[in-house]
Design an enzyme around this catalytic site. Structure first.
Site, PDB file in Angstrom:
ATOM      1  N   CYS A  67     -43.246 -13.549 -13.419  1.00 55.44           N
ATOM      2  CA  CYS A  67     -42.814 -14.784 -12.767  1.00 55.44           C
ATOM      3  C   CYS A  67     -42.711 -15.939 -13.749  1.00 55.44           C
ATOM      4  CB  CYS A  67     -43.775 -15.142 -11.628  1.00 55.44           C
ATOM      5  SG  CYS A  67     -43.347 -16.684 -10.804  1.00 55.44           S
ATOM      6  N   ARG A  70     -44.623 -19.902 -12.651  1.00 55.27           N
ATOM      7  CA  ARG A  70     -46.072 -19.969 -12.452  1.00 55.27           C
ATOM      8  C   ARG A  70     -46.709 -21.335 -12.657  1.00 55.27           C
ATOM      9  NH1 ARG A  70     -48.245 -15.176 -15.990  1.00 55.27           N
ATOM     10  NH2 ARG A  70     -46.139 -14.971 -16.831  1.00 55.27           N
ATOM     11  N   TRP A 238     -39.151 -20.800  -4.584  1.00 55.89           N
ATOM     12  CA  TRP A 238     -37.732 -21.105  -4.368  1.00 55.89           C
ATOM     13  C   TRP A 238     -36.966 -20.273  -5.380  1.00 55.89           C
ATOM     14  CZ3 TRP A 238     -41.446 -24.919  -5.316  1.00 55.89           C
ATOM     15  CH2 TRP A 238     -41.648 -25.229  -6.677  1.00 55.89           C
ATOM     16  N   GLU A 243     -30.997 -15.614 -10.246  1.00 50.09           N
ATOM     17  CA  GLU A 243     -31.355 -14.473  -9.394  1.00 50.09           C
ATOM     18  C   GLU A 243     -30.201 -14.129  -8.461  1.00 50.09           C
ATOM     19  OE1 GLU A 243     -35.314 -16.458  -8.095  1.00 50.09           O
ATOM     20  OE2 GLU A 243     -35.654 -14.283  -7.989  1.00 50.09           O
TER      21      GLU A 243
HETATM   22  N1  ARG Z   1     -34.949 -11.739  -7.222  1.00 52.01           N
HETATM   23  C1  ARG Z   1     -35.183 -11.709  -5.797  1.00 52.01           C
HETATM   24  C2  ARG Z   1     -33.890 -12.053  -5.064  1.00 52.01           C
HETATM   25  O1  ARG Z   1     -32.915 -12.339  -5.658  1.00 52.01           O
HETATM   26  C3  ARG Z   1     -36.283 -12.668  -5.374  1.00 52.01           C
HETATM   27  C4  ARG Z   1     -37.613 -12.502  -6.072  1.00 52.01           C
HETATM   28  C5  ARG Z   1     -38.521 -13.702  -5.952  1.00 52.01           C
HETATM   29  N2  ARG Z   1     -37.915 -14.896  -6.505  1.00 52.01           N
HETATM   30  C6  ARG Z   1     -38.449 -16.122  -6.521  1.00 52.01           C
HETATM   31  N3  ARG Z   1     -37.737 -17.095  -7.002  1.00 52.01           N
HETATM   32  N4  ARG Z   1     -39.671 -16.372  -6.072  1.00 52.01           N
HETATM   33  O2  ARG Z   1     -33.842 -12.085  -3.853  1.00 52.01           O
END
Ligand code: ARG
Length: 362
Positions: A67, A70, A238, A243
């Protein structure tokens, strides 16, 4: 007997570390360790105090090597749902989690902790990978929706669920209590916040009809604190833009949007050396960050997130704790070498408390 020895062996260092961080005295540590030793001896296990649960969950986030977010570990809101024993009550607690986490777009990091497992058996289980995720359907024209959800979608359909068949059908919650058959709960529409993806300068992006949900709420990991396992402990932060923009929409095995983005941008896709993929990737990520921002949903770009991670590293050093990390996950999936993380070494040692993946459950 062996399990109990193992639990005590994990409980003691947890209490020492947790209580020291909370500013408690050696006498308080000794009293609590004696109490836990007794409880494990007579009852086979021990129960966390609310304080231990709350701080333990925060430590688990702090120790999450993959992560990048953090820095904010202390701000985690911890919901104690250890009393919940029915599917209905679990669904309600999850709805409340979604509402509190979403907070009209001003996303708050939340974890809801359901009962610990007893003698290896779970009380409440959440079968979803994330609380909100899109279904994926295999059709004769290829996959519709999110291919990552194909198996889980089939499991929902086997229990009688029917999706509308769009690319963005939110899956129901699948909850199982003890050995009972799993049950499905539709998430109330009003609780699901989503963002339509638009580009600040390229109106043609709207034609892609892309959208994504506001809050990533991970539900397929268990939380381990002081030798106690919490099989259902969904948590959220968030999004970091990449991602969605560099993985969920871009991966060939997910929504595979780069060719279509290139096409609306009029890029020459005949040769790789035009770097059309990279150009499309950048604009897609611009669109994701722009859309979340404009629609009032918290999101962080990867450069800012890396800087925040740098502050986390400094803060941890001041607290005389080693920062462990999984480099392969910490580097962002676009322009990784523009962040300091790329140029640094991280030890991927697993500290406890922490989160671990469940083995596949459906
Ligand atoms: N990578 C995952 C997604 O695209 C989410 C994982 C958690 N991500 C976060 N920013 N807390 O759905």
């Amino acid at each position: 007997m062996k399990v109990q020895v193992q639990q005590l062996e994990k409980a003691i260092p947890f209490i020492q570390e947790c209580y020291t961080e909370l500013g408690k005295s050696q006498a308080q540590i000794d009293t609590r360790v004696a109490e836990i030793t007794q409880a494990i001896h007579y009852k086979g296990t021990y129960e966390h105090t609310v304080e231990e649960l709350v701080h333990g969950a925060k430590m688990a986030w702090r120790n999450s090597n993959r992560c990048i977010g953090r820095l904010f570990w202390e701000s985690l809101r911890v919901h104690d749902a250890r009393h919940i024993e029915t599917e209905e009550a679990a669904a309600d607690a999850l709805f409340r989690h979604i509402e509190e986490a979403t907070n009209g777009g001003k996303i708050r990091p939340v974890i809801t902790i359901f009962p610990p497992s007893r003698a290896g058996k779970s009380v409440v289980q959440i079968k979803n990978e994330q609380l909100i995720r899109y279904a994926g359907y295999e059709t004769e024209h290829g996959i519709v929706g999110d291919s990552v959800s194909v198996a889980f979608t089939k499991a929902c359909q086997a229990l009688g669920w029917q999706g509308a068949g769009t690319h963005f059908d939110v899956l129901p919650l699948m909850l199982q209590v003890g050995e009972r058959a799993p049950r499905l709960f539709e998430i109330p529409r009003a609780l699901i916040m989503e963002v339509a993806i638009r580009h600040p300068e390229l109106p043609a992006f709207a034609e892609l009809n892309l959208q994504w949900y506001a809050v990533p709420m991970v539900a397929n990991m268990y939380l381990e604190i002081g030798g106690v396992m919490y099989p259902a402990a969904p948590f959220n932060g968030w999004y970091m833009g990449t991602e969605i923009g560099a993985r969920n929409f871009a991966d060939e095995a997910r929504y595979d949007m780069l060719p279509r983005v290139a096409s609306i941008m009029g890029l020459d896709t005949r040769r790789e050396s035009t770097l059309w993929r990279d150009k499309a990737l950048v604009e897609l990520n611009v669109a994701v960050l722009h859309s979340y921002g404009q629609q009032g949903v918290a999101i962080v770009d990867h450069h800012t997130a890396a800087k925040q991670f740098n502050r986390f590293e400094d803060k941890e050093e001041k607290s005389e704790r080693d920062v462990t990390g999984d480099w392969t996950w910490l580097i962002p999936p676009m322009s990784p070498a523009t962040t300091h993380i790329f140029h640094q070494h991280y030890t991927n040692e697993v500290k406890l408390p922490n989160f671990f993946y469940h083995s596949r459950k459906y």
